[in-house]
Design a protein around this motif. Structure first.
Motif, mmCIF file in Angstrom:
data_model
loop_
_atom_site.group_PDB
_atom_site.id
_atom_site.type_symbol
_atom_site.label_atom_id
_atom_site.label_comp_id
_atom_site.label_asym_id
_atom_site.label_seq_id
_atom_site.Cartn_x
_atom_site.Cartn_y
_atom_site.Cartn_z
ATOM 1 N N HIS A 98 8.229 -1.117 5.853
ATOM 2 C CA HIS A 98 8.090 -0.004 4.911
ATOM 3 C C HIS A 98 9.271 -0.002 3.945
ATOM 4 N N GLN B 69 0.874 -1.172 0.000
ATOM 5 C CA GLN B 69 0.000 0.000 0.000
ATOM 6 C C GLN B 69 0.914 1.225 0.000
ATOM 7 N N ILE B 70 0.699 2.131 -0.954
ATOM 8 C CA ILE B 70 1.567 3.311 -1.042
ATOM 9 C C ILE B 70 1.188 4.266 0.090
ATOM 10 N N TYR C 273 -2.267 0.940 -4.466
ATOM 11 C CA TYR C 273 -1.697 -0.398 -4.234
ATOM 12 C C TYR C 273 -0.857 -0.779 -5.435
ATOM 13 N N ALA D 189 6.196 2.767 0.847
ATOM 14 C CA ALA D 189 5.034 1.876 0.769
ATOM 15 C C ALA D 189 5.115 0.832 1.884
#
Ligand SMILES: NC(=O)c1ccc[n+]([C@@H]2O[C@H](COP(=O)([O-])OP(=O)(O)OC[C@H]3O[C@@H](n4cnc5c(N)ncnc54)[C@H](OP(=O)(O)O)[C@@H]3O)[C@@H](O)[C@H]2O)c1
Length: 348
Positions: free
Chosen positions: A99, A46-47, A109, A84
């Motif tokens: 991350h 997930q960004i 995404y 992300a």
């Protein structure tokens, strides 16, 4: 969970002049199944936040035109440095919840395959540095300043930088403000310019010795009074560079880092080239990625700590949706950002 819509910013047409939101870049959705889409040995992320940098404009070009970064592909998502969070992983070295820093699509995404993962850095959790700052002074723009400064430093062995005079154009952005703080810490006299009063005030707070608005002041008058320059840190090119050349000291150094004056239009000519010989000026075209191997370990050992302790100051312009990305990209070209422009899509 059923498949969901994943918004992405798509390169839709090659601009002439400034990019046009809704025309150059458009928003499109794709369907993504967060639970079941295959990862091919990679990860689903997930960004969290995506950097908006001036050089993105140079990537909106015909693919055959050579440059240091590849052209964006028409009708595909654009991408840039981002942070992300890993949601699923098929890679033993990367765990859900970690991350990553690297190039990601302008999207919510993305699936990154095993090959793509090799170019990513796992960021430390709980470092005290906000994720957005890892794409600003704690990321590529900060690296540009830090590495560029290091390249100027060998002079120090022969003579101290302290007491020298530097002019930094476009000084209030993430690159400029980091250079400013490095230069002040090294004891230089700093001349700094920007195009808005809020930016000038920030530069005064950082301790710049001479601050001026390049849109209203005459650069040559400023330099007549406060130069000659030992170093010009150039973010602008064109007329600014031309005006600076005669105001350099003998053996002065110029680091060419960017050319904001010609990202959206033809470059202005530089006439004062005879000054190179007369003043024996050294000019270096500088690209951050060329120096990554040499300095990135040191950068991550030094700079995030400085940020966390409040020793390295910065500003940010934040938007919180992908729909605002095309306008933010234009704002950076036109100077309507104040500090690092970043799209924040998730809080953790
Ligand atoms: N070589 C490398 O490896 C490398 C890496 C990163 C960045 N860069 C370059 O470093 C420079 C600064 O990057 P950044 O991320 O810190 O950008 P930034 O300051 O956040 O944004 C760019 C700023 O440029 C100024 N500008 C726009 N048009 C201008 C013009 N015609 N003349 C003078 N200033 C103008 C605007 O501020 P004002 O309000 O002051 O006009 C705008 O806010 C850019 O040139 C960028 O391309 C180079």
């Amino acid at each position: 969970m059923a498949p969901i819509q994943n918004s992405r910013v798509i390169f839709n047409s090659i601009p002439e002049g400034y990019p046009v939101p809704g025309e150059t870049l458009i928003i499109e959705n794709e369907s993504i199944d967060l639970d079941n889409d295959p990862l091919g040995g990679g990860v689903l992320v997930q960004i969290v936040c995506i950097s908006v940098d001036p050089y993105l404009r140079s990537r909106m070009r015909e693919p055959h035109v050579p440059s240091y970064a590849p052209a964006f592909t028409l009708h595909k998502p654009i991408h840039n440095h981002a942070v992300a969070r890993v949601l699923r992983s098929e890679n033993a070295d990367v765990k859900p919840g970690q991350h990553l820093y690297g190039w990601f699509d302008f999207a919510h995404y993305q699936i990154v395959d095993a090959e793509g993962l090799k170019r990513m850095r796992i960021l430390p959790e709980g470092s005290g540095v906000p994720w957005s700052v890892y794409v600003g002074v704690g990321g590529m723009p900060g690296q540009t300043a830090y590495y560029g400064w290091k390249e100027l430093e060998p002079k120090k062995a022969r003579r101290h930088l302290s007491g020298e005079t530097i002019y930094i154009s476009t000084a209030a952005g993430p690159v400029g403000c980091t250079v400013m703080q490095l230069a002040k810490a090294a004891g230089l006299k700093v001349i700094a310019s920007a195009g808005q009063e809020t930016k000038l005030q920030f530069l005064r707070e950082l301790g710049a010795d001479v601050v001026f608005n390049y849109k209203t002041a005459d650069l040559d008058d400023v330099l007549k009074e406060h130069a000659p320059l030992d170093i010009y840190w150039d973010h602008v090119g064109g007329k600014t560079l031309d005006t600076v050349l005669p105001r350099m000291k003998v053996h002065g150094r110029i680091l060419i880092v960017g050319h904001m004056s010609s990202y959206n239009n033809a470059p202005d000519p530089v006439y004062n080239l005879d000054r190179f010989l007369a003043l024996r000026i050294k000019m270096l075209g500088f690209l951050v990625i060329d120096h990554d191997e040499k300095y990135s370990k040191e950068f991550y050992e030094v700079v995030p700590g400085k940020i966390a302790r409040g020793e390295l100051k910065y500003n940010e312009t934040v938007v919180r949706s992908l729909e605002e990305a095309p306008q933010l990209i234009l704002d950076v070209q036109q100077g309507n950002n104040f500090g690092k422009a970043v799209i924040v899509l998730a809080d953790d």
